[in-house]
Design a protein around this motif. Sequence first.
Motif, PDB file in Angstrom:
ATOM      1  N   GLN D  21       0.828  -1.197   0.000  1.00 21.13           N
ATOM      2  CA  GLN D  21       0.000   0.000   0.000  1.00 21.13           C
ATOM      3  C   GLN D  21       0.865   1.250   0.000  1.00 21.13           C
ATOM      4  N   ARG D  22       0.261   2.335  -0.523  1.00 20.92           N
ATOM      5  CA  ARG D  22       1.000   3.599  -0.553  1.00 20.92           C
ATOM      6  C   ARG D  22       0.424   4.513   0.519  1.00 20.92           C
ATOM      7  N   ARG D  23       1.267   4.864   1.474  1.00 17.48           N
ATOM      8  CA  ARG D  23       0.879   5.778   2.534  1.00 17.48           C
ATOM      9  C   ARG D  23       0.544   7.146   1.945  1.00 17.48           C
ATOM     10  N   ILE D  24      -0.396   7.846   2.536  1.00 17.31           N
ATOM     11  CA  ILE D  24      -0.687   9.209   2.097  1.00 17.31           C
ATOM     12  C   ILE D  24       0.208  10.188   2.862  1.00 17.31           C
ATOM     13  N   ILE D  25       1.005  10.940   2.138  1.00 19.90           N
ATOM     14  CA  ILE D  25       1.733  12.060   2.739  1.00 19.90           C
ATOM     15  C   ILE D  25       0.833  13.278   2.604  1.00 19.90           C
ATOM     16  N   ILE D  57      11.252  -0.005  -4.496  1.00 15.41           N
ATOM     17  CA  ILE D  57       9.853   0.365  -4.795  1.00 15.41           C
ATOM     18  C   ILE D  57       8.966   0.086  -3.584  1.00 15.41           C
ATOM     19  N   ASP D  58       9.192  -1.052  -2.922  1.00 15.64           N
ATOM     20  CA  ASP D  58       8.406  -1.353  -1.716  1.00 15.64           C
ATOM     21  C   ASP D  58       8.596  -0.258  -0.666  1.00 15.64           C
ATOM     22  N   GLU D  59       9.844   0.158  -0.479  1.00 17.48           N
ATOM     23  CA  GLU D  59      10.116   1.235   0.484  1.00 17.48           C
ATOM     24  C   GLU D  59       9.400   2.519   0.089  1.00 17.48           C
ATOM     25  N   ALA D  60       9.477   2.851  -1.203  1.00 17.28           N
ATOM     26  CA  ALA D  60       8.908   4.117  -1.672  1.00 17.28           C
ATOM     27  C   ALA D  60       7.389   4.133  -1.516  1.00 17.28           C
ATOM     28  N   HIS D 214      22.108   3.802   0.218  1.00 14.73           N
ATOM     29  CA  HIS D 214      22.794   2.546  -0.115  1.00 14.73           C
ATOM     30  C   HIS D 214      22.256   1.400   0.745  1.00 14.73           C
ATOM     31  N   GLY D 215      21.739   1.756   1.921  1.00 19.57           N
ATOM     32  CA  GLY D 215      21.309   0.744   2.886  1.00 19.57           C
ATOM     33  C   GLY D 215      19.808   0.534   2.864  1.00 19.57           C
ATOM     34  N   ILE D 216      19.220   0.536   4.028  1.00 25.17           N
ATOM     35  CA  ILE D 216      17.809   0.227   4.181  1.00 25.17           C
ATOM     36  C   ILE D 216      17.108   1.483   4.688  1.00 25.17           C
ATOM     37  N   ILE D 217      16.168   1.981   3.891  1.00 25.20           N
ATOM     38  CA  ILE D 217      15.528   3.265   4.190  1.00 25.20           C
ATOM     39  C   ILE D 217      14.936   3.282   5.602  1.00 25.20           C
ATOM     40  N   SER D 218      14.220   2.243   5.987  1.00 29.97           N
ATOM     41  CA  SER D 218      13.526   2.283   7.282  1.00 29.97           C
ATOM     42  C   SER D 218      14.500   2.301   8.444  1.00 29.97           C
ATOM     43  N   GLU D 219      15.730   1.833   8.232  1.00 28.87           N
ATOM     44  CA  GLU D 219      16.712   1.876   9.311  1.00 28.87           C
ATOM     45  C   GLU D 219      17.433   3.218   9.352  1.00 28.87           C
ATOM     46  N   GLU D 220      17.556   3.873   8.205  1.00 26.98           N
ATOM     47  CA  GLU D 220      18.291   5.139   8.172  1.00 26.98           C
ATOM     48  C   GLU D 220      17.412   6.334   8.500  1.00 26.98           C
ATOM     49  N   TYR D 221      16.132   6.246   8.150  1.00 25.92           N
ATOM     50  CA  TYR D 221      15.261   7.402   8.372  1.00 25.92           C
ATOM     51  C   TYR D 221      14.129   7.065   9.315  1.00 25.92           C
ATOM     52  N   SER D 222      14.466   6.742  10.513  1.00 21.60           N
ATOM     53  CA  SER D 222      13.426   6.585  11.529  1.00 21.60           C
ATOM     54  C   SER D 222      14.134   6.855  12.840  1.00 21.60           C
ATOM     55  N   PRO D 224      15.216   7.338  16.844  1.00 19.69           N
ATOM     56  CA  PRO D 224      14.603   8.157  17.889  1.00 19.69           C
ATOM     57  C   PRO D 224      13.939   9.416  17.345  1.00 19.69           C
ATOM     58  N   ALA D 225      14.558  10.064  16.380  1.00 23.62           N
ATOM     59  CA  ALA D 225      14.002  11.345  15.931  1.00 23.62           C
ATOM     60  C   ALA D 225      12.917  11.157  14.882  1.00 23.62           C
ATOM     61  N   ASN D 226      12.760   9.929  14.388  1.00 26.12           N
ATOM     62  CA  ASN D 226      11.688   9.618  13.454  1.00 26.12           C
ATOM     63  C   ASN D 226      11.662  10.574  12.276  1.00 26.12           C
ATOM     64  N   ILE D 227      12.800  10.744  11.660  1.00 28.38           N
ATOM     65  CA  ILE D 227      12.958  11.688  10.560  1.00 28.38           C
ATOM     66  C   ILE D 227      12.434  11.073   9.269  1.00 28.38           C
ATOM     67  N   ASN D 228      11.651  11.857   8.514  1.00 31.55           N
ATOM     68  CA  ASN D 228      11.192  11.362   7.216  1.00 31.55           C
ATOM     69  C   ASN D 228      12.345  11.303   6.238  1.00 31.55           C
ATOM     70  N   ARG D 229      12.237  10.454   5.237  1.00 31.14           N
ATOM     71  CA  ARG D 229      13.286  10.416   4.214  1.00 31.14           C
ATOM     72  C   ARG D 229      13.239  11.701   3.412  1.00 31.14           C
ATOM     73  N   PRO D 230      14.369  12.140   2.908  1.00 31.16           N
ATOM     74  CA  PRO D 230      14.392  13.363   2.103  1.00 31.16           C
ATOM     75  C   PRO D 230      13.674  13.133   0.777  1.00 31.16           C
TER      76      PRO D 230
END
Lengths: 355, 355, 355, 355
Positions: D21-25, D57-60, D214-222, D224-230
Motif C-alpha cells: 500500500q501507498r501511505r498518504i503524505i 519500490i516497496d520502500e517508496a 545505499h542501505g535500508i531506508i527504514s533503518e536510516e530514516y526513523s 529516535p528522531a523519526n525523521i522522514n526520508r528526504p
Amino acid sequence: MKRQILTSLLIASLFSAGFGQRRIIHLPDLPGYVTLKCDFHMHTVFSDGIVWPTVRIDEALRDGLDAIAITDHLEYSPKKDFIPVDHNAAWKIDTAYARERNFILVHGAEITRDMPPGHFNALFITDASLIAKDSVWDAFEEAIKQGAFLQWNHPGWKAQQSDGIPRMYDIHKLLLKKGWLHGVEFFNDTEYYPLVFTMCKHYNLALLGNSDCHGIISEEYSGPANINRPMTLVFAKVRSHDSLKEAMFAGRTMVWFRDILAGKEEYAKPFFYQCIAVDRPYFSDNDNICFEVTNKSDIPFYLINGTKDAPPYINLSANSVTRIVLSRKVTSPLVYDVRNVLTGEKDVLKVELRY
Amino acid sequence: MKRQILTSLLIASLFSAGFGQRRIIHLPDLPGYVTLKCDFHMHTVFSDGIVWPTVRIDEALRDGLDAIAITDHLEYSPKKDFIPVDHNAAWKIDTAYARERNFILVHGAEITRDMPPGHFNALFITDASLIAKDSVWDAFEEAIKQGAFLQWNHPGWKAQQSDGIPRMYDIHKLLLKKGWLHGVEFFNDTEYYPLVFTMCKHYNLALLGNSDCHGIISEEYSGPANINRPMTLVFAKVRSHDSLKEAMFAGRTMVWFRDILAGKEEYAKPFFYQCIAVDRPYFSDNDNICFEVTNKSDIPFYLINGTKDAPPYINLSANSVTRIVLSRKVTSPLVYDVRNVLTGEKDVLKVELRY
Amino acid sequence: MKRQILTSLLIASLFSAGFGQRRIIHLPDLPGYVTLKCDFHMHTVFSDGIVWPTVRIDEALRDGLDAIAITDHLEYSPKKDFIPVDHNAAWKIDTAYARERNFILVHGAEITRDMPPGHFNALFITDASLIAKDSVWDAFEEAIKQGAFLQWNHPGWKAQQSDGIPRMYDIHKLLLKKGWLHGVEFFNDTEYYPLVFTMCKHYNLALLGNSDCHGIISEEYSGPANINRPMTLVFAKVRSHDSLKEAMFAGRTMVWFRDILAGKEEYAKPFFYQCIAVDRPYFSDNDNICFEVTNKSDIPFYLINGTKDAPPYINLSANSVTRIVLSRKVTSPLVYDVRNVLTGEKDVLKVELRY
Amino acid sequence: MKRQILTSLLIASLFSAGFGQRRIIHLPDLPGYVTLKCDFHMHTVFSDGIVWPTVRIDEALRDGLDAIAITDHLEYSPKKDFIPVDHNAAWKIDTAYARERNFILVHGAEITRDMPPGHFNALFITDASLIAKDSVWDAFEEAIKQGAFLQWNHPGWKAQQSDGIPRMYDIHKLLLKKGWLHGVEFFNDTEYYPLVFTMCKHYNLALLGNSDCHGIISEEYSGPANINRPMTLVFAKVRSHDSLKEAMFAGRTMVWFRDILAGKEEYAKPFFYQCIAVDRPYFSDNDNICFEVTNKSDIPFYLINGTKDAPPYINLSANSVTRIVLSRKVTSPLVYDVRNVLTGEKDVLKVELRY
C-alpha cells in the motif's frame, strides 16, 4: 518462495503489564556500596503540580528508582481554593503506599523564596508544617532542627538569576559557615549549571540532579529522543532510608541526566570501571590487535582524544559490546577522555582501557 | 510556578549509533555452559532473499546474536538471470566479515524439495555446491559426508502439509535410522508446531527456532508489538564455532520466540532459576508476607495455577522486580506453572518460588 | 563508496512541541454535519481520578478531541480527607481554561449506584451538587430538571453484572417510559457490550463510547499497540456546545475504539463512503482491471466476503492508497462486508466499491 | 473505584499490514499542479547498495512516494565477482513491478567521477550501458542524446571537496553553456549545501533533494528522531512519467528534508498558503483577539520575528490547530519569517497571517 503466514495463537498480553513492578536500571554498584537511584524534587496537586501523590511513586517504580522526595512548595499554594493547605499531605498519603511497595520515601518540602536565597529543599524532615515560617532563616533553623539535609535548588535558574550564573550571597555563606547547606542541584529538569561543580568541590557539598517535575513524568521524559528522567545516584551502605540519609550527608552522589554522568572523580572513576569490561583479544595479526569492550550499563560512554595511533574516538554504546581494532603501532597505555562523564566544571574523566 | 525551559547544549548524538556493535541480550548462562543466541535459517539475494549477505551479519550483531547460518536454497535460484548460481557465495562473502567482528558464521544451505521429505538445512558444511544433487538422498549423503547437522525445516508448513500437521514419512524414518537427522524446527517465522516437541523427545533431536528471513529483519520483527526475532539458544562449552557445533549435535538447545520459551525440562528448569532471584521478605505482619522476585532476563514469565491461597497468577515482567503479597494461610510450597515456558507438546514448566 | 556522514546544523526542536495545540484527527464530516470527537466519561482528583482537571483538557487537545465531559462520582469521594467535596469543582476550574482554548466543555457528573440502576452520567447539567441526592430517582429527576442527557454507563460491567450481560431492570424501563434515558455506553475503557446495540436501536438511544479514564490518557492509550483513545463521534450542525447537545439528544452518534467503528447504518454507511475514494483503473489487460482505493481517514477498513472471483478480503489501511487487482471474471457489483464497522449486535456494514 | 480490566476479543491485526500500500503524505497541490513526491538517487546490489531493486519500490510505496530513480554507479561495481555488470539490471527488474503498482519509475544511472566534474545522475534515460564511456564528456553527450535530465550530485561532498564548498569548474560551465545541466542536489542524505541555492537561481536549475540511499531506508530514516526520508517535490501537470519529466526540465521543484522545506519563492509561497488556513476569531475581548491557524500538512512551520506586539514566534505543528492570542495593540499586518522554509542561500520565506 514466499512464506505462508499463519498467526499461531500466542499468549502475548495474556497478562497485564504488571502494575507496580520496578524496572531494573542497569547501573553497577561501587565496592562496598549499593547504588540507589533517586529523585529528590517533584510536586503534586498539594502545591503547583497536577497529579496525586501516589502517581509519583507509581512513576518512580516504573522508572526503576529506589527513592523519591515529594517537595511541594511551602509558600505557594495556587490550588488552595479547592484544596486546604496541608504541607504534610503528600507524605501522609504516600507513607504506607511506599512501604507496601518496598520503596524509600523521603519526607521533604520546598522552601520557596526570591533570590537570595532562592529555593531550597529540606529533605529527611519530620513535619513540613513547622517549617512554613515567615522568615526564611527561621525556616532553615526549623528544618535543621528536624535533621534536614538542605539542598539548594536550580541556583542558576534564569527566573531568579537573569544571567543564569549561580552566585553565593551572604545568606548562602552563612548557611555554609553553620554547616547547614548539604547539597546543590547541578541538574534540574532541562538545565545544568557547570559552576555548581566548583562550588560542591570547594565546600564539600553533594552534587544533585532532579526532575523538579510538575507534570507527568512519562510525557516529559520520553518523546522522540526517549530521554531517561534525571536522577541522583547515591552510594549507600544498604538499600534503606537511613542508609540513604547517611550517604547523602556524606556526599556520596553522582548525577545522571540524558547521556551525561557527573560526579567527583573518586566516584566517577570506579563507577566507569564497574560499567565496562575489556575482553582479551579475539584476533590479531601483524598490523592490528582486535578486542572487545563490553558496556554492561544503561549509560553510553563517548571516548575521545585517543592515544596516538589509536582510534581517535570510540562510542561504547549502552548494553553493547564494542569491537576495537588497535594498531600495533600503539605501545603506550590506551587512554581516553570520556566526553560525557563530567568530573568538574571543565573536566571530564580520563580512563585507560587495559586489554 | 511554571519552569522556564532552557535547552542546555547537551551532547546527545555527538557520536553515531556505533556501527557493528553487538547489543547485549540479557539471558543467563547455564552452569558449565555459555548461552549462544543463534538463527540457523535465512536467505539472501543468492536465492530468494532481498539483501546482500553482509546485511545478515550486521542485523545479527545489532540484535545481539552470536551465530547465524545463511541457508540459501540449493534448488531455487529465481535471480539467476542476473546473478550466476554459486551456492557458496554468501559464505565466501561473509567469512572474513564475520571473523573481523568476532561473530560465528555457520556454513549452511537449504535442501529444498517437495514433501516428503520437505526442506532441510545442512549446517556446518564445507561446500554447498557439492550438495546440489538431483537425488535428495544423494544430497543428504553428501551433506553428512561433510559432517553436516541436518535440520528439518518447518515440518508443518501448510504449503507442503495442507493440514499443518508434521508427519514422519518413510524417508524421515530412514534418516533417523541412519542417525542423519539431528534437529527439527519447532518455530519458524510466525509458525510453531507443537507435535515437533514430541518428535524431538522421542527421537532425541535438537529443538530449533529460526527466522527463515527473506526480507529485512528490522522491518519484520519490530512494529507495534516490538517482537524480538526468533532464536535458538544453544548451551555451548565456550563461545566458538566448534563448541557450538558440539552442543548442537548433543541437542543442548532451547527456542525463544515472541514471549515464549520452549525446551526440554532439563534445560528449561535450570534456565528459569538462573533468570530469577527470590529476595528475603521486606515486610510482614500477621496476615501477609511480602517479598520481591527479580527477573534479570529479557523474557517475561507468566506464572499461573498458584498454590491454594496464594496469588493465582503472577507476571514476572522482563528486567523487573515484582512484589508478591503472600497470605500467611499458605503453608505448602509456593508452586506455579509457567504458562509461557513450554517443556512438551502439552506441558509447561512447573516451578517453586522459595522465599 | 560509503557516504561520509556530516551532520548539518539543522533546526529540529528549535521550538518546543507546541503546548496546547490540537492535533488533527483525519475523519470526514457527513453532508450537512461536522464530526465532533468527544469523550463523555472521565475522572479527576475530585473523585477517584489522579489528575487535576486541566490535565483532561490538555490531553483532549493533544489527542484531537473537540469536547469532553468530566464526570466525577457524586457518591464516591475517597480523597475527602484532603479535598473537601465540591461536585462542581472540575467544572469551575476548567470553564475558562476550555473557553480560552476554543474547546467544548460539557458539564457532567456520574450518579454512582449499585445495580440496578448502576452508574449514569448526567451531561449538560448546570449544578452537580443539586443532583447529589440520597434517592437515585431524586437524582435522576433533578438532572432531568437541569436539562440533562442521561447516559447509562458500562451496563455489562462485571463488577455489577457478574455475567457481563446488560439487563434492563424495572428502573431502566421506567426511565425509558419517561423519556429520561438518552444514551448507553456501547464501549467503555477496554470493554464493549454487543447487546447495547440492540437496546439502542429498539429504544432509539444514542450509542456512546468513552474512556472512563481515571489515570493518565497517554499511558493507558499508547504502548506497544499504539491504540487511540476511545471516542464518541457526534454529527453536529456546527462546532459548538449547543449544537453538540442537540445532536446528542437526536442520537446522531457513532463510536470509535481501537480499530472498530460502530454505529447505526444510517450514519455508518455515508461515513464509510466519505472516508474512501475509488479511483479510475490505472491498468487493465485481458485478465484483470487494476484500480486504487484511497482511504483518507485514520481508521482502517477490513473488507471481507468479497464477491465471487474478487479478492476475498481487502485491507484498506488508514491514510493509504490500496491497489486492487480485479479479475475480469467479476461482472456483478463488487460488494464486501466491512468486518470492523459494526452496525448491529451481530451485523457489519455492507459496502460496494464502484470503480 | 478502580476499573476491572476485561480484554474484549477485538480484531486488531486480523489482517496483515497491507503489503504494497501507498501511505498518504499530507502535502497540498499547487493550483494547476499535482505535487509528486520523489527520490532521484539510490543504489542497489547492482552497484554498492545492499538490497535488491524491488526493495526500493516497496520502500517508496510504504513511504508515500510517487516516483523514484535507481541510479547505480556506472563506474563502480564492487560486487562484480558475484554479479556480472549490467547497468540496466535494476531497470529491467523493476519496470513491470512499478507498473503493476501504479508507481512511476524513472530510468537512471550515476556517472561517477573524481571532481571535477564529480558525480552526476542521468535521469529519464533509455539505456544506461551506452552511457558507460571512458570519457566523462562522452558519457554526458550520450546521456543528453537519450534525452537525459542531468543532475549534479552532492557538489559539496567533503570526500571530493575538502572544504565542503561547491565550486563551478570549467566543465560545469561548459555543461551550463550547452544547456546540459538541469538540476543540482541541494540536499543529499544528511548534508545540504546552501550555496547550491544561489547556483540554481543564477543558472535557472532545478533544486533537488534525495536520499542517496545505499542501505535500508527504514533503518536510516526513523530512529529516535523519526525523521522522514528526504524528497524532491515536483509540481507536475498530472501524475505520470512524462508529466514528471516535463516538470523537472521546467524546474518546478522544492526539497523537503527533516523539518526543512526549500524552494524558490514562486513555489514556496503558494505552497505555504495551501498548507495553512487561518480561521475566524473564536474569542475576543478588549485586550486580545484569539484565532486558530490550521496546518493541514505533514511539515511543521516555525514562525519567527513577529510583528511588534504580536507573539514573537509561533510553532505551527504539522497536522495541528494552533491557537494564537493576539494583542489588540497589533494594528499592522501580522507578518513572520518562516524559519524552516528556505527560499535562498540566506533567505527564508516571509508570510502574512490574515485573520
